[in-house]
Design an enzyme around this catalytic site. Structure first.
Site, PDB file in Angstrom:
ATOM      1  N   LYS A 197       0.626  -1.117  -0.013  1.00 32.19           N
ATOM      2  CA  LYS A 197      -0.163  -0.238  -0.055  1.00 32.19           C
ATOM      3  C   LYS A 197       0.936   1.333   0.077  1.00 32.19           C
ATOM      4  O   LYS A 197       1.964   1.355   0.933  1.00 32.19           O
ATOM      5  CB  LYS A 197      -0.789  -0.013   1.344  1.00 32.19           C
ATOM      6  CG  LYS A 197      -1.750   1.186   1.381  1.00 32.19           C
ATOM      7  CD  LYS A 197      -2.889   1.268   2.393  1.00 32.19           C
ATOM      8  CE  LYS A 197      -3.328   2.450   2.831  1.00 32.19           C
ATOM      9  NZ  LYS A 197      -4.471   2.253   4.002  1.00 32.19           N
ATOM     10  N   ARG A 207     -10.727  10.264   2.346  1.00 34.56           N
ATOM     11  CA  ARG A 207     -10.598  10.900   3.737  1.00 34.56           C
ATOM     12  C   ARG A 207     -11.869  11.752   3.862  1.00 34.56           C
ATOM     13  O   ARG A 207     -11.957  11.918   5.260  1.00 34.56           O
ATOM     14  CB  ARG A 207      -9.172  11.726   3.717  1.00 34.56           C
ATOM     15  CG  ARG A 207      -8.064  10.778   3.844  1.00 34.56           C
ATOM     16  CD  ARG A 207      -6.627  11.270   3.826  1.00 34.56           C
ATOM     17  NE  ARG A 207      -5.848   9.902   3.407  1.00 34.56           N
ATOM     18  CZ  ARG A 207      -4.382   9.944   3.230  1.00 34.56           C
ATOM     19  NH1 ARG A 207      -4.108  11.292   3.252  1.00 34.56           N
ATOM     20  NH2 ARG A 207      -3.889   9.034   3.123  1.00 34.56           N
ATOM     21  N   ARG A 219       1.023  10.079   5.874  1.00 38.92           N
ATOM     22  CA  ARG A 219       1.132   8.868   6.122  1.00 38.92           C
ATOM     23  C   ARG A 219       2.491   8.103   5.464  1.00 38.92           C
ATOM     24  O   ARG A 219       2.773   6.895   5.379  1.00 38.92           O
ATOM     25  CB  ARG A 219       0.042   8.020   5.735  1.00 38.92           C
ATOM     26  CG  ARG A 219      -1.219   8.490   6.119  1.00 38.92           C
ATOM     27  CD  ARG A 219      -1.991   7.306   6.420  1.00 38.92           C
ATOM     28  NE  ARG A 219      -3.813   7.463   6.175  1.00 38.92           N
ATOM     29  CZ  ARG A 219      -4.279   8.314   7.232  1.00 38.92           C
ATOM     30  NH1 ARG A 219      -3.766   8.720   8.206  1.00 38.92           N
ATOM     31  NH2 ARG A 219      -5.580   8.666   7.043  1.00 38.92           N
ATOM     32  N   GLU A 236       6.946  -6.589   0.477  1.00 37.98           N
ATOM     33  CA  GLU A 236       5.974  -6.403   1.681  1.00 37.98           C
ATOM     34  C   GLU A 236       4.930  -7.627   1.421  1.00 37.98           C
ATOM     35  O   GLU A 236       4.387  -8.154   2.443  1.00 37.98           O
ATOM     36  CB  GLU A 236       5.396  -5.146   1.302  1.00 37.98           C
ATOM     37  CG  GLU A 236       6.170  -3.992   1.502  1.00 37.98           C
ATOM     38  CD  GLU A 236       6.192  -3.586   3.077  1.00 37.98           C
ATOM     39  OE1 GLU A 236       5.473  -4.560   3.983  1.00 37.98           O
ATOM     40  OE2 GLU A 236       6.659  -2.372   3.603  1.00 37.98           O
ATOM     41  N   LYS A 251      -2.516  -1.346  -3.738  1.00 39.43           N
ATOM     42  CA  LYS A 251      -3.247  -0.407  -3.706  1.00 39.43           C
ATOM     43  C   LYS A 251      -2.294   1.119  -3.687  1.00 39.43           C
ATOM     44  O   LYS A 251      -1.358   0.910  -3.044  1.00 39.43           O
ATOM     45  CB  LYS A 251      -4.002  -0.428  -2.373  1.00 39.43           C
ATOM     46  CG  LYS A 251      -4.908   0.751  -2.073  1.00 39.43           C
ATOM     47  CD  LYS A 251      -5.520   0.524  -0.579  1.00 39.43           C
ATOM     48  CE  LYS A 251      -6.107   1.796  -0.155  1.00 39.43           C
ATOM     49  NZ  LYS A 251      -6.472   1.884   1.328  1.00 39.43           N
ATOM     50  N   SER A 277     -10.333   5.801  -4.035  1.00 41.12           N
ATOM     51  CA  SER A 277     -11.360   6.906  -4.279  1.00 41.12           C
ATOM     52  C   SER A 277     -11.012   7.849  -5.168  1.00 41.12           C
ATOM     53  O   SER A 277     -11.811   8.352  -6.085  1.00 41.12           O
ATOM     54  CB  SER A 277     -11.562   7.604  -2.867  1.00 41.12           C
ATOM     55  OG  SER A 277     -10.410   7.720  -2.422  1.00 41.12           O
ATOM     56  N   TYR A 316     -15.609   0.918  -5.933  1.00 40.71           N
ATOM     57  CA  TYR A 316     -16.750   1.663  -5.779  1.00 40.71           C
ATOM     58  C   TYR A 316     -17.891   1.558  -6.858  1.00 40.71           C
ATOM     59  O   TYR A 316     -19.005   2.013  -6.488  1.00 40.71           O
ATOM     60  CB  TYR A 316     -16.507   2.926  -5.339  1.00 40.71           C
ATOM     61  CG  TYR A 316     -15.532   3.251  -4.171  1.00 40.71           C
ATOM     62  CD1 TYR A 316     -15.916   3.287  -2.973  1.00 40.71           C
ATOM     63  CD2 TYR A 316     -14.242   3.429  -4.631  1.00 40.71           C
ATOM     64  CE1 TYR A 316     -15.114   3.347  -2.082  1.00 40.71           C
ATOM     65  CE2 TYR A 316     -13.255   3.721  -3.626  1.00 40.71           C
ATOM     66  CZ  TYR A 316     -13.787   3.702  -2.127  1.00 40.71           C
ATOM     67  OH  TYR A 316     -13.160   3.684  -1.129  1.00 40.71           O
TER      68      TYR A 316
HETATM   69  C1  PBG Z   1      -6.739   3.237   5.725  1.00 47.99           C
HETATM   70  C2  PBG Z   1      -7.381   3.052   4.401  1.00 47.99           C
HETATM   71  C3  PBG Z   1      -7.447   4.361   3.549  1.00 47.99           C
HETATM   72  C4  PBG Z   1      -7.831   3.663   2.376  1.00 47.99           C
HETATM   73  C5  PBG Z   1      -8.461   2.463   2.750  1.00 47.99           C
HETATM   74  N1  PBG Z   1      -8.093   1.957   4.103  1.00 47.99           N
HETATM   75  C6  PBG Z   1      -6.966   5.894   3.671  1.00 47.99           C
HETATM   76  C7  PBG Z   1      -5.398   5.963   3.774  1.00 47.99           C
HETATM   77  O1  PBG Z   1      -4.700   4.816   3.894  1.00 47.99           O
HETATM   78  O2  PBG Z   1      -5.140   7.063   4.042  1.00 47.99           O
HETATM   79  C8  PBG Z   1      -8.094   4.467   1.204  1.00 47.99           C
HETATM   80  C9  PBG Z   1      -9.193   3.918   0.345  1.00 47.99           C
HETATM   81  C10 PBG Z   1      -9.707   4.927  -1.077  1.00 47.99           C
HETATM   82  O3  PBG Z   1      -9.003   5.846  -1.198  1.00 47.99           O
HETATM   83  O4  PBG Z   1     -10.498   4.458  -1.694  1.00 47.99           O
HETATM   84  N2  PBG Z   1      -7.950   2.824   6.741  1.00 47.99           N
END
Ligand code: PBG
Length: 326
Positions: A197, A207, A219, A236, A251, A277, A316
């Protein structure tokens, strides 16, 4: 004059020929719908940066998951937004916290028609918006966070989650969760690890959806750096498999297809890809302007993600796309 050589075009002439020779297919069963449920909502709340996606009430969530199941979608992954947040994310492992309540609802309603998965992280539950506990100097502390994750996994397992999906990118999180689950009689419960990720601007709209923007910093100290080679993504994934992950994830999806490809070639467990997203928002925004053919773009991206090696896709658009796929 007749060109005598090979003619790859011959097999592209008609839709029936193209369908016959297609190597890559995306089936509804390959898709996983991410869903958001918020504590204390009276009505579903639209998410401004993700047109068509809402924060659900417990009731509207049940309806949405019914629709996904009816469309043949393979699974849902649940994210919860508590009414109150604090430093340690207490809502995340509260047995009557929103995710636990919603998990019980969903498993009772549709638990056999599709797979009910739970995202496991702290950022939706902490007042500072980070994915773990903080040290006195404001850094995310890996090892104390693992204890929280183990406790959250047990709360989700007891509420009936059918797959635990840790997304916080703490080192050792899969081992900690596996040990906790095994010690409490949940040795059959699978872990889908968000192993690979990246720290990504493509998470921006999420967010808003999960109300989890970090209140300071970002992050980058725990999520991966896209400037490293794809080998780190493979590493990983292999580490998480060694710790007991049953499936791994890459991701975001579209900007990391090379990593997805490398991971899919290196591992022998199912590989998920998360079309996040920001990927969703960009397509919806351009389509709303009439600048692109929305359905064709969505289908083209899903095929690209499958072609790169994903065995399942978190998207989605899962319910809608399941309606057009065969
Ligand atoms: C963390 C998490 C995130 C997403 C899924 N799980 C956000 C992040 O790491 O900042 C993002 C998923 C998306 O953007 O659709 N709990």
């Amino acid at each position: 004059m007749t060109f005598p050589g090979a003619r790859p075009r011959r097999l592209r002439r008609t839709p029936a020929l193209r369908r016959l020779v297609a190597d890559v297919r995306v089936s509804p069963a390959d898709l996983v719908l991410p869903v958001f449920v918020k504590e204390g909502l009276a009505e579903p709340a639209p998410i401004g940066s993700m047109p068509g996606v809402v924060q659900h009430t417990r009731d509207s969530l049940k309806k949405a998951v019914h629709e996904a199941a009816a469309a043949g979608v393979g699974g849902v992954v649940l994210f919860g937004i508590p009414a109150v947040k604090d430093g340690r994310g207490s809502g995340a492992d509260d047995p009557s916290g929103i995710v636990q309540l919603a998990l019980r609802d969903l498993v009772a309603e549709v638990g056999d028609a599709l797979v009910v998965m739970s995202d496991l992280c702290l950022d939706e539950y902490t007042d500072h918006g980070h994915c773990g506990l903080l040290t006195a100097t404001g850094e995310v502390d890996n090892d104390s966070t693992l204890e929280r994750y183990a406790s959250i996994a047990l709360a989700q397992a007891r509420a009936g989650s059918q797959v635990i999906a840790p997304s916080g990118m703490m080192d050792g999180q899969v081992a900690a969760i596996r040990a906790a689950l095994d010690s409490q009689g949940f040795s059959e419960l699978p872990i889908l690890s968000y192993s690979t990720k990246y720290a990504s601007a493509f998470y921006g709209p999420f967010r808003d959806a999960a109300e989890c923007a970090p209140q300071f910093g970002d992050r980058s100290a725990y999520q991966q750096d896209g400037a490293r080679s794809a080998d780190e993504g493979v590493r990983e994934a292999l580490l998480d498999i060694a710790e007991g992950a049953d499936a791994v994830m890459v991701k975001p999806a579209l900007a990391y297809l090379d990593v997805l490809r490398a991971v899919a070639q290196a591992v022998d467990v199912p590989v998920a890809a998360y079309q996040v997203s920001g990927e969703y928002a960009m397509v919806e925004a351009a389509a709303a302007q009439g600048w692109i053919d929305r359905e064709r773009i969505i289908a083209e991206q899903l095929v690209a993600i499958r072609r790169a090696g994903a065995s399942m896709i978190l998207t989605y658009w899962a319910t809608e796309a399941a309606g057009w796929l065969d």
